[in-house]
Design a protein around this motif. Sequence first.
Motif, short mmCIF file in Angstrom:
data_model
loop_
_atom_site.label_atom_id
_atom_site.label_comp_id
_atom_site.label_asym_id
_atom_site.label_seq_id
_atom_site.Cartn_x
_atom_site.Cartn_y
_atom_site.Cartn_z
N GLY A 109 0.82 -1.20 0.00
CA GLY A 109 0.00 0.00 0.00
C GLY A 109 0.86 1.25 0.00
N GLN A 110 0.23 2.40 0.20
CA GLN A 110 0.89 3.68 0.08
C GLN A 110 0.93 4.43 1.41
OE1 GLN A 110 2.17 4.98 -3.23
NE2 GLN A 110 2.16 2.76 -3.08
N THR A 111 2.02 5.13 1.62
CA THR A 111 2.20 5.92 2.83
C THR A 111 1.73 7.36 2.61
OG1 THR A 111 4.44 6.58 2.22
CG2 THR A 111 4.19 4.53 3.46
N GLN A 112 1.74 8.12 3.69
CA GLN A 112 1.44 9.54 3.65
C GLN A 112 2.53 10.28 4.42
OE1 GLN A 112 -2.56 10.42 5.00
NE2 GLN A 112 -3.27 8.41 4.34
N ALA A 113 2.77 11.53 4.03
CA ALA A 113 3.78 12.31 4.72
C ALA A 113 3.49 12.42 6.21
CB ALA A 113 3.87 13.70 4.09
N SER A 114 2.23 12.44 6.58
CA SER A 114 1.86 12.57 7.99
C SER A 114 2.38 11.41 8.83
CB SER A 114 0.35 12.68 8.13
OG SER A 114 -0.30 11.52 7.63
N TRP A 115 2.67 10.27 8.21
CA TRP A 115 3.20 9.14 8.96
C TRP A 115 4.57 9.48 9.55
CZ3 TRP A 115 2.05 3.82 6.19
CH2 TRP A 115 0.68 3.73 5.94
N LEU A 116 5.33 10.33 8.89
CA LEU A 116 6.63 10.74 9.42
C LEU A 116 6.44 11.55 10.70
CD1 LEU A 116 8.29 11.80 6.05
CD2 LEU A 116 8.82 9.74 7.38
N THR A 117 5.47 12.44 10.70
CA THR A 117 5.17 13.21 11.90
C THR A 117 4.66 12.31 13.01
OG1 THR A 117 4.64 15.12 10.50
CG2 THR A 117 3.89 15.19 12.78
N GLN A 118 3.85 11.30 12.66
CA GLN A 118 3.39 10.34 13.66
C GLN A 118 4.57 9.64 14.32
OE1 GLN A 118 0.71 7.71 11.58
NE2 GLN A 118 -0.71 9.37 11.06
N SER A 119 5.59 9.32 13.55
CA SER A 119 6.78 8.67 14.12
C SER A 119 7.45 9.57 15.15
CB SER A 119 7.78 8.33 13.00
OG SER A 119 7.24 7.42 12.09
N ILE A 120 7.56 10.86 14.84
CA ILE A 120 8.17 11.80 15.78
C ILE A 120 7.33 11.91 17.04
CG2 ILE A 120 8.81 14.21 16.13
CD1 ILE A 120 9.40 14.36 13.10
N ASP A 121 6.03 12.06 16.88
CA ASP A 121 5.13 12.15 18.03
C ASP A 121 5.30 10.93 18.94
OD1 ASP A 121 4.11 14.48 16.91
OD2 ASP A 121 2.32 13.49 16.09
N TRP A 122 5.31 9.76 18.33
CA TRP A 122 5.41 8.51 19.09
C TRP A 122 6.72 8.44 19.86
CZ3 TRP A 122 9.04 4.56 18.58
CH2 TRP A 122 8.76 3.40 19.32
N ALA A 123 7.84 8.75 19.20
CA ALA A 123 9.14 8.65 19.86
C ALA A 123 9.23 9.60 21.05
CB ALA A 123 10.25 8.93 18.86
N ILE A 124 8.72 10.79 20.89
CA ILE A 124 8.75 11.75 21.99
C ILE A 124 7.89 11.27 23.16
CG2 ILE A 124 8.07 14.09 22.66
CD1 ILE A 124 8.98 15.00 19.87
N ARG A 125 6.72 10.72 22.85
CA ARG A 125 5.88 10.17 23.93
C ARG A 125 6.58 9.02 24.64
NH1 ARG A 125 1.72 10.30 20.05
NH2 ARG A 125 1.84 8.02 19.88
N GLU A 126 7.17 8.12 23.87
CA GLU A 126 7.82 6.95 24.48
C GLU A 126 8.99 7.34 25.36
OE1 GLU A 126 6.98 3.42 24.26
OE2 GLU A 126 5.19 4.65 23.95
N ASN A 127 9.66 8.40 25.04
CA ASN A 127 10.80 8.82 25.84
C ASN A 127 10.39 9.26 27.24
OD1 ASN A 127 13.74 9.45 25.94
ND2 ASN A 127 12.96 11.52 26.30
N SER A 128 9.15 9.66 27.42
CA SER A 128 8.69 10.12 28.73
C SER A 128 7.64 9.22 29.38
CB SER A 128 8.12 11.54 28.61
OG SER A 128 7.04 11.57 27.71
N ARG A 129 7.17 8.22 28.64
CA ARG A 129 6.09 7.38 29.17
C ARG A 129 6.59 6.40 30.22
NH1 ARG A 129 3.97 2.41 28.15
NH2 ARG A 129 5.36 2.02 26.37
#
Length: 283
Positions: A109-129
């Motif tokens: 299937g196909q990706t979207q540019a927003s998936w890159l931002t989702q990756s950043i959001d996730w990593a930042i959350r995981e660093n403090s969770r």
Amino acid sequence: MRASRLPRRLLVAVAALTVAVFTGAGFAPAPSAAATGSGPYPARYETDATLRNHTIYRPADLTTAPRLPIVVWGNGACRADGTWFENFLSEIASRGYLVVANGLPGGSGQTQASWLTQSIDWAIRENSRLGSKYRGKLDTTKIAVMGQSCGGLEAIEVSGDRRITTTVVWNSGLFGTGAKLGLRNLTRPVAYINGGPSDIAYANAVDDFGKLPAATPAFFGALNGAGHFGTYGQPNGGEFAIVGTAWLDWQLKGSQTAAAQFVGAACGLCRDADWEVRQRNLR
């Protein structure tokens, strides 16, 4: 602050490049089994239920690794296969990075540019969770966005996000020869890496480089003869992984040894006959 969406003509260009790649003569060779990279922190990949549609590359032993800068990756053809560039991404992770690629392992299937931002959001959350294996182990102030071909266009699209430290555009560049409004997102250090004149995106990258914002620190490197498919499928990602890791080591870890590969008339790649090099505002 999140990046604004690029003009529709860029989104049309993404689709056009996707078609061009899929109708070409293949893409990156299949990765070797269980690629772990050649760095000091043997890598692995995995998925996480809290991050849909992504593949995570990291040092297998997080207890011995230093704090990891974050790298998010968009695949060529905007293809949602997180292991398509396994050799290349495993090598980067083995050098002490958390790499999050668009797409599940072996996905379609196909990706979207927003998936890159989702990756950043996730990593930042995981660093403090609380309870996260990444808690306190990520350097959330050092983030790179990268992508190959169509994924490079995705990287440009999200580069207005102020959390991003640097952008690397692999075998890619915006379509057209007129004004390129999407380049306004590239205000922080950017590298364009491609496979030389035989790369279908070479002319796009050359044109982009000349139209970047005047103050943007920028590097252009073309590995002559590598073409659009580069060295990604070679063991440990080949020369592209060596150069890409050096750029990340400079931009995200402050290595002056790595900087010497890119800065000045006598830079390491400048003295390599296989590379065509251009520089802007690098110091």
